[in-house]
Scaffold this active site. Structure first.
Site, PDB file in Angstrom:
ATOM      1  N   HIS A 110       0.827  -1.201   0.000  1.00  0.00           N
ATOM      2  CA  HIS A 110       0.000   0.000   0.000  1.00  0.00           C
ATOM      3  C   HIS A 110       0.867   1.260   0.000  1.00  0.00           C
ATOM      4  O   HIS A 110       2.080   1.198   0.221  1.00  0.00           O
ATOM      5  CB  HIS A 110      -0.950  -0.007   1.194  1.00  0.00           C
ATOM      6  CG  HIS A 110      -2.039  -1.038   1.068  1.00  0.00           C
ATOM      7  ND1 HIS A 110      -3.097  -1.119   1.948  1.00  0.00           N
ATOM      8  CD2 HIS A 110      -2.241  -2.015   0.145  1.00  0.00           C
ATOM      9  CE1 HIS A 110      -3.894  -2.107   1.580  1.00  0.00           C
ATOM     10  NE2 HIS A 110      -3.391  -2.666   0.495  1.00  0.00           N
ATOM     11  N   GLU A 122       1.229   3.778   2.039  1.00  0.00           N
ATOM     12  CA  GLU A 122       1.945   4.074   3.275  1.00  0.00           C
ATOM     13  C   GLU A 122       3.219   3.234   3.394  1.00  0.00           C
ATOM     14  O   GLU A 122       4.277   3.722   3.810  1.00  0.00           O
ATOM     15  CB  GLU A 122       1.045   3.801   4.491  1.00  0.00           C
ATOM     16  CG  GLU A 122      -0.231   4.627   4.510  1.00  0.00           C
ATOM     17  CD  GLU A 122      -1.411   3.914   3.906  1.00  0.00           C
ATOM     18  OE1 GLU A 122      -2.507   3.983   4.475  1.00  0.00           O
ATOM     19  OE2 GLU A 122      -1.233   3.251   2.837  1.00  0.00           O
ATOM     20  N   ARG A 142      -9.619   5.580 -21.174  1.00  0.00           N
ATOM     21  CA  ARG A 142      -9.413   4.134 -21.077  1.00  0.00           C
ATOM     22  C   ARG A 142      -8.377   3.819 -20.001  1.00  0.00           C
ATOM     23  O   ARG A 142      -8.550   2.902 -19.203  1.00  0.00           O
ATOM     24  CB  ARG A 142      -8.924   3.571 -22.412  1.00  0.00           C
ATOM     25  CG  ARG A 142      -9.954   3.515 -23.522  1.00  0.00           C
ATOM     26  CD  ARG A 142      -9.310   2.945 -24.773  1.00  0.00           C
ATOM     27  NE  ARG A 142     -10.184   2.961 -25.939  1.00  0.00           N
ATOM     28  CZ  ARG A 142      -9.798   2.628 -27.177  1.00  0.00           C
ATOM     29  NH1 ARG A 142      -8.540   2.251 -27.384  1.00  0.00           N
ATOM     30  NH2 ARG A 142     -10.645   2.677 -28.183  1.00  0.00           N
ATOM     31  N   LEU A 187      -9.060  -1.634 -28.474  1.00  0.00           N
ATOM     32  CA  LEU A 187      -9.573  -1.276 -27.152  1.00  0.00           C
ATOM     33  C   LEU A 187      -8.515  -1.389 -26.052  1.00  0.00           C
ATOM     34  O   LEU A 187      -8.837  -1.679 -24.897  1.00  0.00           O
ATOM     35  CB  LEU A 187     -10.808  -2.119 -26.787  1.00  0.00           C
ATOM     36  CG  LEU A 187     -12.086  -1.801 -27.567  1.00  0.00           C
ATOM     37  CD1 LEU A 187     -13.228  -2.688 -27.100  1.00  0.00           C
ATOM     38  CD2 LEU A 187     -12.462  -0.342 -27.440  1.00  0.00           C
ATOM     39  N   GLU A 224     -17.587   1.509 -24.507  1.00  0.00           N
ATOM     40  CA  GLU A 224     -17.252   1.988 -25.846  1.00  0.00           C
ATOM     41  C   GLU A 224     -17.899   1.043 -26.858  1.00  0.00           C
ATOM     42  O   GLU A 224     -17.368  -0.020 -27.185  1.00  0.00           O
ATOM     43  CB  GLU A 224     -15.725   2.021 -26.018  1.00  0.00           C
ATOM     44  CG  GLU A 224     -15.257   2.890 -27.153  1.00  0.00           C
ATOM     45  CD  GLU A 224     -13.787   3.257 -27.048  1.00  0.00           C
ATOM     46  OE1 GLU A 224     -13.174   3.428 -28.112  1.00  0.00           O
ATOM     47  OE2 GLU A 224     -13.265   3.387 -25.914  1.00  0.00           O
TER      48      GLU A 224
END
Length: 351
Positions: A49, A51, A182, A202, A289
């Site tokens: 994470h 932190e 995207r 895509l 999309e």
């Protein structure tokens, strides 16, 4: 100065938006005597994470420092240990965070743990941070993704040429905007009809990177071509269908697709059911999309949270394909705004 450092943490979080689902994207900044000692952001699900990323850079130098975090630190075991444990061990004297976590395993519990350990914990909400986490909040409230759909139109409301022939409607700036959206999305939804007609990649294609995203395909009859470009461009593919054609399912599965049966409704597959399924996969931001019919269905069924309508200064004429065959009303949109994308106009609607 608190706001300054929280906004710096937000910029870090923003750099990884679209890459952390099912986790929220988080940024952290460690400060002592008005000097930034270290920064960190959550890179992807399963990674340390924010932190942790920040504190590991400064070893034992965090004693007496303040850490600014965009989201309330976690206090439970998931794929990684609780951040609160590390914060307590690190010698941090103060934690300032900009958004309360709606996760019931975290909500308000982290602050109590840290305060009990002698660490001053301050919740300092900022509008920018609240806006940043709008999709994360929406996901916790509905267990569905926050849905954004885009469509490009000519001035006379056309989206393609004769018989649906693909044509370039918008310019380079609008295309660049699409690539950026995207990138910031956790996944992309399209239709088999769009894949058959346009054969799109895509993926995300920006100057410094090409990035694959999870792709969801609405394909009631399992007609997605096995030679489409999307098979080599997607991170993973899920096909929603109603047909029970075993051979087609076998062929798509052999290509790596996850085929999910969905109940039907009057105008196709049940979109609400599809969104619930995508939400269970932990996707917070979904980019749609596809064509006019799919866009209209999301609007009419009130399943769209934001729309981007690109309008290009072109007139394609009566033989071109019209975007919508039915009346669509946008009056219930909470906010409508316009801006220029070079030669094109962009209308943003939110619900």
């Amino acid at each position: 100065m608190h706001e300054h450092y929280l906004k710096a943490a937000l910029a870090l979080a923003d750099s990884r938006r679209g890459f952390c689902a099912p986790n929220p994207t988080v940024g952290a900044v460690v400060v002592k005597d008005n000097v930034i000692l270290a920064t960190g952001c959550h890179w992807a699900s399963g990674c340390p994470h924010a932190e942790v990323e920040a504190l590991k850079k400064i070893a034992n130098q965090a004693q007496g420092a303040t850490i600014y975090v965009t989201l309330e630190p976690c206090c439970h075991f998931g794929k990684t240990p609780p951040c609160t444990d590390l914060l307590i061990r690190s010698g941090i004297k103060q934690v300032i965070y900009g958004m309360r976590d709606l996760n019931p395993q975290v909500a308000n519990k982290s602050a109590a743990l840290l305060n009990n350990a002698g660490i001053e914990t301050i919740y300092l909400p900022l509008p920018e941070i609240s806006d940043f986490y709008h999709s994360y909040v929406f996901w916790w409230q509905t267990k569905r993704p926050f849905v954004t759909a885009k469509i490009a139109l000519s001035l006379d409301g056309k989206i393609a040429g004769i018989n649906g022939q693909r044509i370039n409607i918008t310019g380079a700036s609008a295309k660049q905007f699409t690539q950026q959206q995207r990138q910031r999305s956790d996944a992309i939804l399209t239709t088999a009809k769009t894949i058959i007609g346009d054969d799109p990649l895509l993926n995300v294609r920006l100057a410094d990177a090409t990035i694959s995203k999870p792709i969801y395909i609405i394909d009631s009859q399992l007609n997605t071509p096995l030679n489409a470009k999307i098979w080599t461009a997607a991170q993973k593919i899920t096909v929603f269908h109603s047909s029970n054609q075993a051979e087609k399912i076998k062929s798509l599965s052999a290509k790596g697709a996850h085929c999910i049966p969905i109940s039907g409704q009057q105008n196709g597959l049940n979109l609400a059911e599809i969104l619930q399924w995508i939400g269970k996969e932990g996707m917070h931001d979904l980019w749609v999309e596809a064509g006019g019919r799919c866009f209209a269905a999301f609007v009419q069924q009130k399943l769209l949270q934001r729309a981007y309508i690109y309008v290009a200064p072109k007139w394609l004429g009566a033989t071109a394909q019209t975007a919508f065959s039915e009346k669509i009303l946008f009056e219930d949109a909470k906010k409508i705004s316009w801006k220029n994308l070079a030669e094109d106009a962009l209308c943003e609607m939110t619900w």
